[in-house]
Design an enzyme around this catalytic site. Structure first.
Site, mmCIF file in Angstrom:
data_model
loop_
_atom_site.group_PDB
_atom_site.id
_atom_site.type_symbol
_atom_site.label_atom_id
_atom_site.label_comp_id
_atom_site.label_asym_id
_atom_site.label_seq_id
_atom_site.Cartn_x
_atom_site.Cartn_y
_atom_site.Cartn_z
ATOM 1 N N LYS A 1 0.844 -1.210 0.000
ATOM 2 C CA LYS A 1 0.000 0.000 0.000
ATOM 3 C C LYS A 1 0.876 1.256 0.000
ATOM 4 O O LYS A 1 2.081 1.171 0.304
ATOM 5 C CB LYS A 1 -0.922 -0.020 1.234
ATOM 6 C CG LYS A 1 -0.191 -0.059 2.578
ATOM 7 C CD LYS A 1 -1.133 -0.434 3.714
ATOM 8 C CE LYS A 1 -0.400 -0.458 5.046
ATOM 9 N NZ LYS A 1 -1.226 -1.053 6.124
ATOM 10 N N ARG B 1 -11.200 0.244 14.711
ATOM 11 C CA ARG B 1 -10.852 1.086 13.590
ATOM 12 C C ARG B 1 -11.640 0.633 12.378
ATOM 13 O O ARG B 1 -12.606 1.260 11.984
ATOM 14 C CB ARG B 1 -9.333 0.992 13.355
ATOM 15 C CG ARG B 1 -8.769 2.015 12.426
ATOM 16 C CD ARG B 1 -7.265 1.896 12.277
ATOM 17 N NE ARG B 1 -6.832 0.640 11.661
ATOM 18 C CZ ARG B 1 -5.609 0.420 11.191
ATOM 19 N NH1 ARG B 1 -4.680 1.360 11.312
ATOM 20 N NH2 ARG B 1 -5.285 -0.730 10.652
ATOM 21 N N TYR C 1 15.923 30.118 9.236
ATOM 22 C CA TYR C 1 14.694 30.855 9.570
ATOM 23 C C TYR C 1 14.548 31.071 11.069
ATOM 24 O O TYR C 1 14.828 30.181 11.871
ATOM 25 C CB TYR C 1 13.465 30.077 9.082
ATOM 26 C CG TYR C 1 13.207 30.187 7.598
ATOM 27 C CD1 TYR C 1 13.027 31.428 6.994
ATOM 28 C CD2 TYR C 1 13.125 29.046 6.810
ATOM 29 C CE1 TYR C 1 12.770 31.520 5.629
ATOM 30 C CE2 TYR C 1 12.871 29.131 5.443
ATOM 31 C CZ TYR C 1 12.696 30.376 4.864
ATOM 32 O OH TYR C 1 12.451 30.466 3.525
ATOM 33 N N MET D 1 11.869 24.222 3.461
ATOM 34 C CA MET D 1 11.110 23.412 2.503
ATOM 35 C C MET D 1 12.027 22.574 1.610
ATOM 36 O O MET D 1 11.792 21.398 1.388
ATOM 37 C CB MET D 1 10.226 24.318 1.629
ATOM 38 C CG MET D 1 9.269 23.535 0.747
ATOM 39 S SD MET D 1 8.296 24.589 -0.347
ATOM 40 C CE MET D 1 7.284 25.495 0.816
HETATM 41 C C1 LIG Z 1 -0.521 -1.972 6.828
HETATM 42 C C2 LIG Z 1 -1.104 -3.277 7.214
HETATM 43 C C3 LIG Z 1 -0.305 -4.434 7.314
HETATM 44 C C4 LIG Z 1 1.209 -4.379 7.247
HETATM 45 O O1 LIG Z 1 1.671 -3.876 8.479
HETATM 46 P P1 LIG Z 1 3.246 -3.749 8.823
HETATM 47 O O2 LIG Z 1 3.255 -3.358 10.254
HETATM 48 O O3 LIG Z 1 3.766 -2.688 7.925
HETATM 49 O O4 LIG Z 1 3.851 -5.072 8.547
HETATM 50 C C5 LIG Z 1 -0.924 -5.647 7.544
HETATM 51 N N1 LIG Z 1 -2.276 -5.723 7.700
HETATM 52 C C6 LIG Z 1 -3.060 -4.622 7.639
HETATM 53 C C7 LIG Z 1 -4.520 -4.776 7.844
HETATM 54 C C8 LIG Z 1 -2.505 -3.377 7.415
HETATM 55 O O5 LIG Z 1 -3.286 -2.286 7.393
#
Ligand SMILES: *Cc1c(COP(=O)(O)O)cnc(C)c1O
Length: 355
Positions: free
Chosen positions: A37, A127, A249, A297
């Site tokens: 992802k 969640r 800055y 930046m």
């Molecule tokens: C992002 C995610 C993972 C991977 O998690 P890591 O801690 O990066 O290994 C696995 N399962 C779900 C549901 C996730 O959202």
């Protein structure tokens, strides 16, 4: 990008080694899915997905449907979308052979019987996912069986916490209360850290993400993973600033003595968080160069005054941001965040190389 001051180098053989190592932690009957992802946690799916597939990955997870479409161009393996099944999207999922992870009652109701899906049970995150007490209702009315039952840990990175074990107990109890066919469905529980906690939790499939990319899934001990990301940034200018002068800055840093400073072409727009101001470090020949004043930046100023037994850095030289001397976990600490945020924020305007 051309002449970019910052380059990001992805070590694909380290990535593949990490995949194989995670596979070696689980039994023959357990599949290691790859979570890619957010553009492969910022490393770039164009590089990451083919490399992981070559290393043996046969199942991928993304968060959004659009990410799945991008990954679909790179592999014919199954791709699951963690973010669920939006209304009216079922045909798009079906036509592109994308598997929705169903998180809510509405999604289960709207998922056609001929669209393979995963059911996500929320065992403590509060969640996303079906709550344990509603799963049995849906199981008794299900038009078809899911291909996988999954849950997700809140704190598998914390070796001291018993919450993961509690979640597995809840998950087991929940499934034991379902009709027999549901009890036989393959299960998936572990993210990266979970894999290292308890082999009874591996089940049919693990879902590592961050460990593939080199971050430490076991923060209480030495990192068992190999670093995958190297990031270097070019020195655009060198100057000596005088005692009593300030840097950057809002004049937050006043020099106590005449100091040799290097300005590099990296800033918060490259994902180098501003919280690293006067705190984080870049490296030259293994020696830390402290950031002086504010991260801006596009620019950061570092102190190169106290370097020993190495050539003095010059304009055009590159300082290490991530690599052999600064791990993603160490930089994350200095930026006041976690490795996940460091790599998913990696600059979009840097030069990208894979080797
Ligand atoms: C992002 C995610 C993972 C991977 O998690 P890591 O801690 O990066 O290994 C696995 N399962 C779900 C549901 C996730 O959202």
């Amino acid at each position: 990008m051309k002449h970019s001051p910052t380059r990001i180098i992805i070590n694909t053989s380290a990535l593949q080694g990490n995949y194989k190592f995670l596979t070696s932690k689980v039994g023959q009957t357990c599949q290691t899915a790859a979570v890619v992802k957010a553009n492969g946690y910022g490393l770039g799916v164009d590089v990451v997905v083919p490399a992981l597939e070559q290393a043996g990955a046969k199942f991928f997870y993304v968060a959004h449907f659009a990410e799945a479409l991008t990954v679909r161009q790179l592999t014919s393996a199954p791709i699951a979308v963690l973010g669920g099944l939006p209304r009216g999207a079922a045909d798009d999922y079906k036509n592109n052979r994308i598997v929705p992870v169903l998180n809510t009652a509405e999604e289960i109701t709207n998922c056609p019987a001929d669209l393979p899906a995963i059911w996500h049970i929320d065992t403590g995150m509060n969640r996303l996912g079906l709550s344990v007490n509603e799963v049995s209702t849906f199981a008794s009315q299900a038009k078809s069986l899911p291909i996988l039952m999954m849950t997700h840990f809140t704190s598998s990175d914390d070796a001291q916490s018993s919450h993961a074990a509690e979640q597995v107990r809840k998950f087991n109890d929940c499934i034991a209360g379902l009709p027999k066919p549901f009890q036989l469905i393959p299960q998936s529980i572990c993210n990266s850290s979970g894999i290292f906690r308890n082999e009874n939790w591996h089940r049919a499939q693990t879902r590592p993400g961050v460990a593939l990319y080199g971050a430490n899934p076991t923060p209480e001990t030495k990192n068992p993973m190999s670093p995958v990301v190297t990031m270097e940034t070019r020195i655009l200018q060198i100057r000596t600033a005088r005692a009593g002068e300030t840097v950057g800055y809002n004049q937050t840093e006043t020099l106590e003595k005449d100091t040799l400073l290097a300005t590099v072409g990296l800033g918060y727009a490259d994902g180098f968080l501003r919280s690293g101001s006067s705190r984080a470090k870049l490296y030259w020949h293994g020696q830390p160069c402290k950031i002086m004043g504010r991260v801006s930046m596009d620019l950061i100023v570092v102190d190169i005054n106290n370097l020993k037994n190495c050539p003095t850095p010059k304009q055009g030289d590159h300082l290490e941001v991530l690599g052999n001397h600064q791990s993603v976990d160490q930089l994350a600490k200095d930026l006041g965040t976690i490795s996940y945020e460091v790599i998913t924020s990696l600059s979009q305007r840097a030069e990208r190389l894979a080797r």
